[in-house]
Scaffold this motif. Structure first.
Motif, PDB file in Angstrom:
ATOM      1  N   GLU A  44      -1.918  17.768  -7.923  1.00 57.94           N
ATOM      2  CA  GLU A  44      -1.635  18.679  -9.028  1.00 57.94           C
ATOM      3  C   GLU A  44      -2.764  18.776 -10.046  1.00 57.94           C
ATOM      4  O   GLU A  44      -2.824  19.732 -10.803  1.00 57.94           O
ATOM      5  CB  GLU A  44      -0.370  18.215  -9.764  1.00 57.94           C
ATOM      6  CG  GLU A  44       0.860  18.206  -8.900  1.00 57.94           C
ATOM      7  CD  GLU A  44       2.019  17.507  -9.575  1.00 57.94           C
ATOM      8  OE1 GLU A  44       3.049  18.166  -9.769  1.00 57.94           O
ATOM      9  OE2 GLU A  44       1.883  16.303  -9.904  1.00 57.94           O
ATOM     10  N   MET A  45      -3.626  17.789 -10.070  1.00 53.30           N
ATOM     11  CA  MET A  45      -4.628  17.746 -11.143  1.00 53.30           C
ATOM     12  C   MET A  45      -5.791  18.695 -10.879  1.00 53.30           C
ATOM     13  O   MET A  45      -6.030  19.115  -9.749  1.00 53.30           O
ATOM     14  CB  MET A  45      -5.139  16.323 -11.351  1.00 53.30           C
ATOM     15  CG  MET A  45      -5.963  15.762 -10.220  1.00 53.30           C
ATOM     16  SD  MET A  45      -6.562  14.083 -10.516  1.00 53.30           S
ATOM     17  CE  MET A  45      -5.087  13.178 -10.817  1.00 53.30           C
ATOM     18  N   SER A  46      -6.475  19.019 -11.932  1.00 52.70           N
ATOM     19  CA  SER A  46      -7.647  19.886 -11.835  1.00 52.70           C
ATOM     20  C   SER A  46      -8.758  19.192 -11.061  1.00 52.70           C
ATOM     21  O   SER A  46      -9.048  18.018 -11.289  1.00 52.70           O
ATOM     22  CB  SER A  46      -8.153  20.235 -13.236  1.00 52.70           C
ATOM     23  OG  SER A  46      -9.429  20.846 -13.156  1.00 52.70           O
ATOM     24  N   ASP A  99       2.669  10.107 -10.283  1.00 50.98           N
ATOM     25  CA  ASP A  99       1.907   9.766 -11.492  1.00 50.98           C
ATOM     26  C   ASP A  99       0.707   8.923 -11.086  1.00 50.98           C
ATOM     27  O   ASP A  99       0.783   7.694 -11.064  1.00 50.98           O
ATOM     28  CB  ASP A  99       2.797   9.012 -12.476  1.00 50.98           C
ATOM     29  CG  ASP A  99       2.107   8.727 -13.801  1.00 50.98           C
ATOM     30  OD1 ASP A  99       0.998   9.251 -14.034  1.00 50.98           O
ATOM     31  OD2 ASP A  99       2.680   7.966 -14.605  1.00 50.98           O
ATOM     32  N   TYR A 100      -0.411   9.592 -10.795  1.00 53.72           N
ATOM     33  CA  TYR A 100      -1.610   8.878 -10.333  1.00 53.72           C
ATOM     34  C   TYR A 100      -2.235   8.097 -11.487  1.00 53.72           C
ATOM     35  O   TYR A 100      -2.705   8.669 -12.461  1.00 53.72           O
ATOM     36  CB  TYR A 100      -2.632   9.846  -9.734  1.00 53.72           C
ATOM     37  CG  TYR A 100      -3.895   9.156  -9.269  1.00 53.72           C
ATOM     38  CD1 TYR A 100      -3.904   8.429  -8.093  1.00 53.72           C
ATOM     39  CD2 TYR A 100      -5.055   9.211 -10.032  1.00 53.72           C
ATOM     40  CE1 TYR A 100      -5.041   7.768  -7.674  1.00 53.72           C
ATOM     41  CE2 TYR A 100      -6.207   8.557  -9.613  1.00 53.72           C
ATOM     42  CZ  TYR A 100      -6.193   7.832  -8.435  1.00 53.72           C
ATOM     43  OH  TYR A 100      -7.326   7.171  -8.024  1.00 53.72           O
ATOM     44  N   LYS A 101      -2.194   6.779 -11.380  1.00 51.36           N
ATOM     45  CA  LYS A 101      -2.824   5.851 -12.328  1.00 51.36           C
ATOM     46  C   LYS A 101      -2.502   6.185 -13.790  1.00 51.36           C
ATOM     47  O   LYS A 101      -3.351   6.113 -14.669  1.00 51.36           O
ATOM     48  CB  LYS A 101      -4.327   5.798 -12.111  1.00 51.36           C
ATOM     49  CG  LYS A 101      -4.704   5.427 -10.675  1.00 51.36           C
ATOM     50  CD  LYS A 101      -5.807   4.442 -10.620  1.00 51.36           C
ATOM     51  CE  LYS A 101      -6.242   4.153  -9.214  1.00 51.36           C
ATOM     52  NZ  LYS A 101      -5.493   3.159  -8.513  1.00 51.36           N
ATOM     53  N   GLY A 102      -1.266   6.627 -14.036  1.00 52.04           N
ATOM     54  CA  GLY A 102      -0.809   6.866 -15.399  1.00 52.04           C
ATOM     55  C   GLY A 102      -1.276   8.170 -16.033  1.00 52.04           C
ATOM     56  O   GLY A 102      -1.117   8.356 -17.237  1.00 52.04           O
ATOM     57  N   CYS A 103      -1.809   9.094 -15.246  1.00 52.11           N
ATOM     58  CA  CYS A 103      -2.305  10.347 -15.846  1.00 52.11           C
ATOM     59  C   CYS A 103      -1.216  11.417 -15.947  1.00 52.11           C
ATOM     60  O   CYS A 103      -1.463  12.492 -16.488  1.00 52.11           O
ATOM     61  CB  CYS A 103      -3.525  10.876 -15.094  1.00 52.11           C
ATOM     62  SG  CYS A 103      -3.154  11.573 -13.490  1.00 52.11           S
ATOM     63  N   GLY A 104      -0.008  11.135 -15.407  1.00 48.74           N
ATOM     64  CA  GLY A 104       1.103  12.063 -15.581  1.00 48.74           C
ATOM     65  C   GLY A 104       1.264  13.098 -14.481  1.00 48.74           C
ATOM     66  O   GLY A 104       2.142  13.956 -14.578  1.00 48.74           O
ATOM     67  N   VAL A 119       0.847  -1.195   0.000  1.00 46.95           N
ATOM     68  CA  VAL A 119       0.000   0.000   0.000  1.00 46.95           C
ATOM     69  C   VAL A 119       0.883   1.246   0.000  1.00 46.95           C
ATOM     70  O   VAL A 119       0.635   2.207  -0.747  1.00 46.95           O
ATOM     71  CB  VAL A 119      -0.953  -0.003   1.214  1.00 46.95           C
ATOM     72  CG1 VAL A 119      -1.679   1.333   1.346  1.00 46.95           C
ATOM     73  CG2 VAL A 119      -1.951  -1.147   1.094  1.00 46.95           C
ATOM     74  N   LEU A 120       1.906   1.251   0.827  1.00 45.70           N
ATOM     75  CA  LEU A 120       2.836   2.386   0.870  1.00 45.70           C
ATOM     76  C   LEU A 120       3.546   2.561  -0.473  1.00 45.70           C
ATOM     77  O   LEU A 120       3.729   3.691  -0.937  1.00 45.70           O
ATOM     78  CB  LEU A 120       3.847   2.194   1.997  1.00 45.70           C
ATOM     79  CG  LEU A 120       3.285   2.218   3.407  1.00 45.70           C
ATOM     80  CD1 LEU A 120       4.358   1.821   4.411  1.00 45.70           C
ATOM     81  CD2 LEU A 120       2.720   3.586   3.739  1.00 45.70           C
ATOM     82  N   GLN A 121       3.918   1.455  -1.112  1.00 47.60           N
ATOM     83  CA  GLN A 121       4.607   1.542  -2.402  1.00 47.60           C
ATOM     84  C   GLN A 121       3.674   2.095  -3.479  1.00 47.60           C
ATOM     85  O   GLN A 121       4.082   2.929  -4.286  1.00 47.60           O
ATOM     86  CB  GLN A 121       5.153   0.174  -2.823  1.00 47.60           C
ATOM     87  CG  GLN A 121       6.016   0.235  -4.073  1.00 47.60           C
ATOM     88  CD  GLN A 121       7.214   1.155  -3.903  1.00 47.60           C
ATOM     89  OE1 GLN A 121       7.983   1.007  -2.966  1.00 47.60           O
ATOM     90  NE2 GLN A 121       7.365   2.127  -4.799  1.00 47.60           N
ATOM     91  N   GLU A 122       2.420   1.647  -3.469  1.00 49.80           N
ATOM     92  CA  GLU A 122       1.451   2.167  -4.444  1.00 49.80           C
ATOM     93  C   GLU A 122       1.258   3.667  -4.247  1.00 49.80           C
ATOM     94  O   GLU A 122       1.229   4.430  -5.215  1.00 49.80           O
ATOM     95  CB  GLU A 122       0.115   1.444  -4.312  1.00 49.80           C
ATOM     96  CG  GLU A 122      -0.928   1.906  -5.310  1.00 49.80           C
ATOM     97  CD  GLU A 122      -2.264   1.182  -5.174  1.00 49.80           C
ATOM     98  OE1 GLU A 122      -3.237   1.656  -5.789  1.00 49.80           O
ATOM     99  OE2 GLU A 122      -2.337   0.164  -4.462  1.00 49.80           O
ATOM    100  N   ALA A 123       1.139   4.109  -2.996  1.00 50.65           N
ATOM    101  CA  ALA A 123       0.988   5.541  -2.707  1.00 50.65           C
ATOM    102  C   ALA A 123       2.214   6.321  -3.178  1.00 50.65           C
ATOM    103  O   ALA A 123       2.093   7.405  -3.761  1.00 50.65           O
ATOM    104  CB  ALA A 123       0.751   5.756  -1.223  1.00 50.65           C
TER     105      ALA A 123
END
Length: 181
Positions: A38-40, A28-33, A18-22
């Motif tokens: 940071e995202m809108s 890069d959250y789920k491949g969105c860059g 879980v820590l590694q996934e976080a």
């Protein structure tokens, strides 16, 4: 490095995966860059995070009959300025879409404050009022106890001027008054 297990604040040990996934998703959250921070807040990815959370709560707490969607975000000026007041209405609509059988409520603690009615007016202005099934009033009387007549006047105003048809007391607490110490 050896892992330290902290039990002083309750079970606070997370699985390493879980820590590694976080950590991976921090950049890069789920491949969105980008990270979630940071995202809108208007992006489809961010909306999906919120909706998935709501679905998760409903799935794991099926006995839940009420959902307080907007309590803190209505009162939080910084949130309203960053995300927009209309987002509150979206939250309420999403919950109805996810579970039409649940009662969505706005649960307020500051109903004796001057800006309480301004907040209710804002909920009407942005369309959140239409998706609100109940108005909850938190009854925290910590040195600011009002008279029964003042409470009845508040309830009358909410029913007669604002059209509230389901009004509930959601929490109750009282502190010692000066003469009770």
């Amino acid at each position: 490095m050896s892992r330290v297990y902290n039990f002083s604040a309750g079970p606070a040990v997370l699985p390493e995966e879980v820590l590694q996934e976080a950590a991976d998703e921090m950049m890069d959250y789920k491949g969105c860059g980008m990270s979630v921070m940071e995202m809108s807040h208007r992006s489809k990815v961010f909306d999906k995070i919120i909706k998935d959370y709501m679905k998760y709560v409903i799935e794991y707490y099926p006995e839940m009959k009420e959902w307080d969607v907007a309590n803190e975000i209505v009162a939080n000026k910084m949130f309203r300025e960053k995300f927009g007041e209309e987002y509150i209405a979206e939250y309420m609509r999403w919950m109805h879409d996810i579970n039409p059988d649940i009662d969505v409520l706005y649960n307020e603690a500051s109903h004796w404050n001057v800006d309480f009615f301004d907040r209710l007016d804002m909920l009407k202005r942005v369309g959140a009022w239409d998706d609100m099934d109940k108005l909850g009033l938190q009854l925290h009387f910590n040195g600011s106890i009002v008279t029964p007549v003042e409470m009845i006047n508040l309830y009358d105003k909410l029913v007669n001027e604002y059209g509230v048809n389901k009004l509930i007391a959601t929490e109750y607490s009282t502190g010692a008054l000066a003469d009770e110490k």
